[in-house]
Design a protein around this motif. Structure first.
Motif: not given
Length: 292
Positions: A151-162, A164-171, A177-181
């Protein structure tokens, strides 16, 4: 007339006498290190281990000898105490080192899965010790569950997706690719339990991957299983706290904690996330990790 040759022995050079290390001392030091690499062995339950620990703490020369033995084996001594025993961690070039690639290949040859196994270990550590003061407090005991970590990781996924969307990053970047993104994209696409009718935990599901991680940590003396709720509940050991202290400065762990997802309570245990949901949410006031 022949020249007389002086055949007398050269004068011996005086060698300073010090407290020499005996073979018995070396054997005892090696024995202590051998106890240290048996993570489930508790000093309180082994008289010889406890005595060697006492000698280490009271005899500086013996302590230096034991440290040298550990260094020669590629081990780093984290702490020597009655609570943790001789807690050691393997240096990168040590024969005792367990590499994530080797660990993950035991369950899957897929590179994406190896990436998820690494994230699972990172998430367990972050949930077990979410605050610097938790790592600093020798009496602190962290508690995690398999479903809670997912549950923790899935909520982290949503936070990171949000983010990425805010910054217009490649989804949709490359999965290697390295890193949590990159990690959140792989994790979010994976089923929590699998596709079987009875929702059994499959090895390739995210809870299956977490289950593998906590089983490994339990076998290594870092966690102790406390129950079956939430897919399996576990408490941390002194050795795990020392290990996480050693890795606390990693950029990935810092990034995960900075998302501010892990709820920290006053220590009162409360409800865990439901087991039978596909997309496990961290319920408000879920108390993960809850404290002793």
């Amino acid at each position: 007339m022949t020249e007389q040759v002086d055949w007398s022995e050269p004068e011996a050079v005086a060698v300073p006498v010090s407290s020499a290390v005996t073979p018995a001392d070396a054997a005892d030091a090696a024995r202590l290190v051998a106890f240290g690499v048996q993570p489930k062995l508790q000093p309180a339950r082994d008289q010889e281990y406890a005595e060697l620990l006492r000698r280490y703490r009271e005899d500086p020369a013996f302590a230096r000898l034991a440290d040298a033995v550990a260094t020669g084996l590629g081990l780093v001594v984290l702490e020597v105490s009655p609570r943790a025993g001789m807690a050691v961690t393997a240096a990168e070039d040590s024969v005792f080192a367990v590499r994530m690639g080797d660990y993950a290949r035991r369950t899957s040859a897929d590179s994406g899965d190896r990436f998820l196994h690494g994230l699972a270990h990172l998430a367990v550590a972050a949930m077990a010790f979410p605050r610097p003061e938790d790592l600093a407090d020798d009496g602190y005991i962290g508690r995690v569950s398999v479903n809670g970590v997912d549950a923790f990781v899935r909520q982290a996924c949503r936070r990171l997706e949000e983010r990425a969307d805010e910054h217009g990053e490649n989804t949709d970047p490359a999965t290697d690719a390295p890193g949590l993104e990159a990690a959140w994209r792989i994790w979010a696409r994976r089923s929590s339990t699998g596709a079987t009718k009875d929702a059994r935990r499959l090895a390739g599901s995210t809870t299956g991957i977490i289950g593998k991680a906590v089983a490994f940590l339990t076998d290594s003396g870092f966690l102790q299983r406390t129950g079956d709720d939430g897919g399996g509940t576990y408490r941390t050991t002194a050795r795990y706290q020392l290990q996480v202290r050693d890795m606390a400065g990693s950029a990935a762990m810092a990034e995960l904690l900075e998302l501010g997802i892990v709820p920290v309570t006053d220590g009162t245990a409360s409800l865990l996330p439901a087991e039978d949901t596909e997309d496990l949410e961290l319920a408000a006031d879920a108390g993960l990790p809850f404290h002793s």
